[in-house]
Scaffold this motif. Sequence first.
Motif, PDB file in Angstrom:
ATOM      1  N   THR A   1      30.711  36.266  39.500  1.00 43.62           N
ATOM      2  CA  THR A   1      30.778  37.726  39.561  1.00 43.62           C
ATOM      3  C   THR A   1      32.175  38.215  39.200  1.00 43.62           C
ATOM      4  OG1 THR A   1      29.073  37.794  41.264  1.00 43.62           O
ATOM      5  CG2 THR A   1      30.486  39.734  41.065  1.00 43.62           C
ATOM      6  N   HIS A   2      33.198  37.589  39.755  1.00 45.19           N
ATOM      7  CA  HIS A   2      34.562  38.016  39.483  1.00 45.19           C
ATOM      8  C   HIS A   2      34.958  37.765  38.031  1.00 45.19           C
ATOM      9  CE1 HIS A   2      34.829  38.268  43.854  1.00 45.19           C
ATOM     10  NE2 HIS A   2      35.878  39.047  43.664  1.00 45.19           N
ATOM     11  N   MET A   3      34.555  36.652  37.472  1.00 44.64           N
ATOM     12  CA  MET A   3      34.922  36.326  36.090  1.00 44.64           C
ATOM     13  C   MET A   3      34.165  37.193  35.082  1.00 44.64           C
ATOM     14  SD  MET A   3      37.371  34.336  36.502  1.00 44.64           S
ATOM     15  CE  MET A   3      37.700  34.014  34.788  1.00 44.64           C
ATOM     16  N   ALA A   4      33.059  37.793  35.506  1.00 46.32           N
ATOM     17  CA  ALA A   4      32.294  38.684  34.622  1.00 46.32           C
ATOM     18  C   ALA A   4      32.980  40.042  34.466  1.00 46.32           C
ATOM     19  CB  ALA A   4      30.874  38.858  35.158  1.00 46.32           C
TER      20      ALA A   4
ATOM     21  N   THR B   1      39.559  40.079  34.052  1.00 44.70           N
ATOM     22  CA  THR B   1      39.836  39.126  35.115  1.00 44.70           C
ATOM     23  C   THR B   1      39.910  37.728  34.525  1.00 44.70           C
ATOM     24  OG1 THR B   1      38.678  40.491  36.734  1.00 44.70           O
ATOM     25  CG2 THR B   1      39.039  38.210  37.332  1.00 44.70           C
ATOM     26  N   THR B   2      40.977  37.031  34.844  1.00 41.39           N
ATOM     27  CA  THR B   2      41.151  35.643  34.406  1.00 41.39           C
ATOM     28  C   THR B   2      41.426  34.788  35.635  1.00 41.39           C
ATOM     29  OG1 THR B   2      43.541  35.831  34.156  1.00 41.39           O
ATOM     30  CG2 THR B   2      42.186  36.434  32.232  1.00 41.39           C
ATOM     31  N   CYS B   3      41.468  33.499  35.468  1.00 42.37           N
ATOM     32  CA  CYS B   3      41.807  32.606  36.580  1.00 42.37           C
ATOM     33  C   CYS B   3      43.170  33.000  37.173  1.00 42.37           C
ATOM     34  CB  CYS B   3      41.860  31.152  36.117  1.00 42.37           C
ATOM     35  SG  CYS B   3      40.280  30.530  35.519  1.00 42.37           S
ATOM     36  N   GLU B   4      44.087  33.375  36.282  1.00 37.92           N
ATOM     37  CA  GLU B   4      45.437  33.726  36.696  1.00 37.92           C
ATOM     38  C   GLU B   4      45.494  34.991  37.552  1.00 37.92           C
ATOM     39  OE1 GLU B   4      44.521  32.887  33.577  1.00 37.92           O
ATOM     40  OE2 GLU B   4      45.515  30.951  33.437  1.00 37.92           O
ATOM     41  N   THR B   5      44.490  35.853  37.430  1.00 40.11           N
ATOM     42  CA  THR B   5      44.447  37.083  38.222  1.00 40.11           C
ATOM     43  C   THR B   5      44.525  36.765  39.713  1.00 40.11           C
ATOM     44  OG1 THR B   5      43.086  38.158  36.541  1.00 40.11           O
ATOM     45  CG2 THR B   5      43.094  39.165  38.730  1.00 40.11           C
ATOM     46  N   CYS B   6      43.817  35.744  40.145  1.00 35.06           N
ATOM     47  CA  CYS B   6      43.768  35.393  41.569  1.00 35.06           C
ATOM     48  C   CYS B   6      44.583  34.142  41.920  1.00 35.06           C
ATOM     49  CB  CYS B   6      42.331  35.162  41.998  1.00 35.06           C
ATOM     50  SG  CYS B   6      41.253  36.576  41.736  1.00 35.06           S
TER      51      CYS B   6
END
Length: 73
Positions: free
Chosen positions: A19-22, A26-31
Motif C-alpha cells: 500500500t505504501h509503495m503504491a 514513496t520510495t524505500c528511502e522515504t521510511c
Amino acid sequence: IPWRRVVRIPDYVTFSHKTHMATKGTTCETCHGPVQEMTVTQKVYDTSMTACILCHKQRNAPESCDTCHEPRG
C-alpha cells in the motif's frame, strides 16, 4: 543478503509495504533512509504513531483510526 528486522510495529497496527509503495513518490528511502549507502541497515526515522500521522498529513493520506488499526468489536 540475510534479512534482519530493523523496525518493529505493535501487533495491533496494520502495515502494508504494498500500500505504501503504491503511493506516488514513496520510495524505500522515504521510511528507511539511504539504505543503499548503509553497510548495516539501521532505523533512521521515527516510526511512532505521531510520526506516522504527521507523514499521512503531509501526503494527504487517510488519517482515520481504521487506516492502521483493526476495528474491535
